[in-house]
Design an enzyme around this catalytic site. Structure first.
Site, short mmCIF file in Angstrom:
data_model
loop_
_atom_site.label_atom_id
_atom_site.label_comp_id
_atom_site.label_asym_id
_atom_site.label_seq_id
_atom_site.Cartn_x
_atom_site.Cartn_y
_atom_site.Cartn_z
N LEU A 31 87.99 2.54 59.11
CA LEU A 31 87.71 3.01 60.46
C LEU A 31 86.36 3.71 60.57
O LEU A 31 85.87 4.32 59.62
CB LEU A 31 88.83 3.97 60.89
CG LEU A 31 90.24 3.35 60.84
CD1 LEU A 31 91.28 4.40 61.22
CD2 LEU A 31 90.35 2.14 61.74
N HIS A 32 85.79 3.59 61.76
CA HIS A 32 84.53 4.28 62.08
C HIS A 32 84.66 4.82 63.51
O HIS A 32 85.72 4.67 64.15
CB HIS A 32 83.35 3.33 61.91
CG HIS A 32 83.52 2.01 62.62
ND1 HIS A 32 83.59 1.91 63.99
CD2 HIS A 32 83.68 0.75 62.15
CE1 HIS A 32 83.74 0.65 64.34
NE2 HIS A 32 83.82 -0.09 63.24
N HIS A 35 86.27 2.68 66.30
CA HIS A 35 87.75 2.68 66.33
C HIS A 35 88.28 3.98 66.93
O HIS A 35 89.21 3.98 67.73
CB HIS A 35 88.32 2.55 64.91
CG HIS A 35 87.96 1.28 64.20
ND1 HIS A 35 87.13 1.25 63.10
CD2 HIS A 35 88.33 -0.01 64.41
CE1 HIS A 35 87.01 0.01 62.68
NE2 HIS A 35 87.72 -0.78 63.46
N GLY A 146 87.82 -2.92 71.83
CA GLY A 146 86.40 -2.64 72.00
C GLY A 146 85.70 -3.82 72.67
O GLY A 146 86.01 -4.98 72.40
N ASP A 149 83.87 -6.80 70.57
CA ASP A 149 84.46 -8.13 70.36
C ASP A 149 84.82 -8.70 71.74
O ASP A 149 85.98 -8.77 72.13
CB ASP A 149 85.69 -8.00 69.47
CG ASP A 149 85.33 -7.46 68.10
OD1 ASP A 149 85.07 -8.26 67.20
OD2 ASP A 149 85.25 -6.22 67.95
N MET A 183 78.41 -0.23 65.66
CA MET A 183 79.24 0.11 64.49
C MET A 183 80.17 -1.05 64.14
O MET A 183 80.70 -1.72 65.03
CB MET A 183 80.06 1.36 64.78
CG MET A 183 79.19 2.58 64.82
SD MET A 183 80.19 4.06 64.74
CE MET A 183 78.89 5.28 64.78
N SER A 184 80.34 -1.27 62.85
CA SER A 184 81.22 -2.34 62.37
C SER A 184 81.61 -2.03 60.93
O SER A 184 80.78 -1.53 60.16
CB SER A 184 80.47 -3.69 62.40
OG SER A 184 81.16 -4.65 61.62
N SER A 185 82.85 -2.34 60.57
CA SER A 185 83.27 -2.15 59.18
C SER A 185 82.41 -3.01 58.25
O SER A 185 82.22 -2.68 57.08
CB SER A 185 84.74 -2.53 59.01
OG SER A 185 85.52 -1.86 59.97
P1 AMP Z 1 88.38 -4.35 63.81
O1 AMP Z 1 88.94 -3.30 62.92
O2 AMP Z 1 86.97 -4.73 63.50
O3 AMP Z 1 89.30 -5.53 63.98
O4 AMP Z 1 88.29 -3.69 65.24
C1 AMP Z 1 89.41 -3.09 65.84
C2 AMP Z 1 89.07 -2.72 67.26
O5 AMP Z 1 87.98 -1.82 67.26
C3 AMP Z 1 88.66 -3.93 68.13
O6 AMP Z 1 89.19 -3.78 69.43
C4 AMP Z 1 87.17 -3.82 68.13
O7 AMP Z 1 86.56 -4.40 69.26
C5 AMP Z 1 86.98 -2.31 68.14
N1 AMP Z 1 85.65 -1.96 67.67
C6 AMP Z 1 85.06 -2.34 66.50
N2 AMP Z 1 83.80 -1.87 66.44
C7 AMP Z 1 83.57 -1.20 67.60
C8 AMP Z 1 82.46 -0.51 68.15
N3 AMP Z 1 81.30 -0.41 67.50
N4 AMP Z 1 82.59 0.05 69.37
C9 AMP Z 1 83.76 -0.06 70.05
N5 AMP Z 1 84.85 -0.70 69.60
C10 AMP Z 1 84.76 -1.26 68.39
#
Ligand code: AMP
Length: 286
Positions: A31-32, A35, A146, A149, A183-185
């Site tokens: 998480l960041h 999330h 978010g 995506d 932000m992205s994992s």
């Molecule tokens: P993930 O863990 O990458 O599958 O993302 C889980 C949720 O967090 C999804 O709804 C993503 O769109 C959202 N998310 C990921 N990165 C961001 C970001 N930088 N800003 C806002 N939402 C995000």
């Protein structure tokens, strides 16, 4: 915060808390702040926030990063506790796809074939199936996704409507690093120089939105974004300007465009594929 691993236990816990409005935040963990912004939105808008942490195997292609995807459950739990989440749901694969699973939900809409689907043809089938299962299990009043995506958000909005699920899907703003990188994992995969190059994405799409607002033709805006990303050392997968709901390409006839749009980008820096976007929704740039 309760950490729950079994679907049955989650059902029991939700039953025990009946009467509260429920918010769901589906994630793949590591998480960041992006999330956490979804957790905050859920806490502000519902009584009980459930965050799922599940690296969903069905949304990864055969040569993608399922095995190497970053995972750190203890750190995630700490961040969620600090953010005030009520339940962290951490299922196993067999909990989400019971043995002998023979049910797939297949979206028939064209939106699952556009943008990222050209490079990741099975990705959105996996997303649809895991999110449908989470929505069936948790039955949340609201689920938070978010806008980073954007295609996923469009698809889940459609799925929820088509299947009469009744959950309100809430799109939340993209959270960026101070220098603009979304932000992205997966940002952890970037070397220092790749990370510096990758700033060309946020820089170029911000400029693109300004150019669109000034009436510049969309084809030339698109070419500008592509050129800037390529010049920085990135390999462009796509740059498209589309309708935010249908994801159909917008044809401005070379005249510029004043309606709502989604400008979406995917590009590789080294082996890492990043996505980002900027949009005008209901007349507002987000
Ligand atoms: P993930 O863990 O990458 O599958 O993302 C889980 C949720 O967090 C999804 O709804 C993503 O769109 C959202 N998310 C990921 N990165 C961001 C970001 N930088 N800003 C806002 N939402 C995000």
């Amino acid at each position: 915060m309760k950490i729950i691993r079994c679907a049955d236990e989650l059902r029991r816990e939700l039953k025990a808390q009946a009467g509260k409005s429920v918010g769901l935040v589906p994630t793949m963990g590591f998480l960041h702040a992006g999330h956490i912004s979804l957790v905050n939105a859920s806490r502000e808008n519902t009584d009980l926030t459930v965050v799922s942490v599940f690296v969903n195997p069905t949304q990864f292609g055969p040569n993608e990063d399922f095995d190497s995807y970053p995972r750190d459950e203890a750190r995630d739990a700490e961040l969620l506790r600090a953010a005030g989440a009520d339940i962290m749901f951490v299922p196993t694969v067999s909990e989400m796809y019971p043995e002998g699973n023979s049910t797939d939900i297949v979206l028939t809409s064209g939106i699952k074939t556009k943008l990222c689907a050209k490079t990741r043809p099975t990705h959105f089938d996996g997303v649809t199936n895991v999110v449908a299962r989470l929505l069936c299990l948790v039955k949340p009043d609201k689920a938070f996704f978010g806008r980073k995506d954007a295609q996923q958000l469009a698809i889940i909005t459609r799925l929820t409507r088509d299947m009469l699920i009744g959950t309100q899907i809430v799109g939340c703003p993209i959270v960026r690093e101070r220098d603009g990188l979304a932000m992205s994992s997966r940002n952890t995969y970037l070397s220092e120089s790749e990370r510096a190059s990758a700033l060309s994405i946020s820089r170029s799409i911000k400029k693109a939105a300004e150019d669109i607002a000034k009436g510049k033709a969309l084809a030339s805006v698109r070419d500008g974004v592509s050129a800037e990303i390529s010049a920085s050392g990135g390999r462009v997968d796509y740059v498209e300007i589309v309708d935010p709901g249908t994801l159909e390409e917008i044809d401005d006839g070379g005249m510029g465009f004043s309606g709502d749009y989604l400008l979406a980008v995917a590009a590789y820096f080294g082996k890492t594929r990043l996505i980002d976007n900027i949009a005008r929704i209901d007349g507002k740039c987000i």
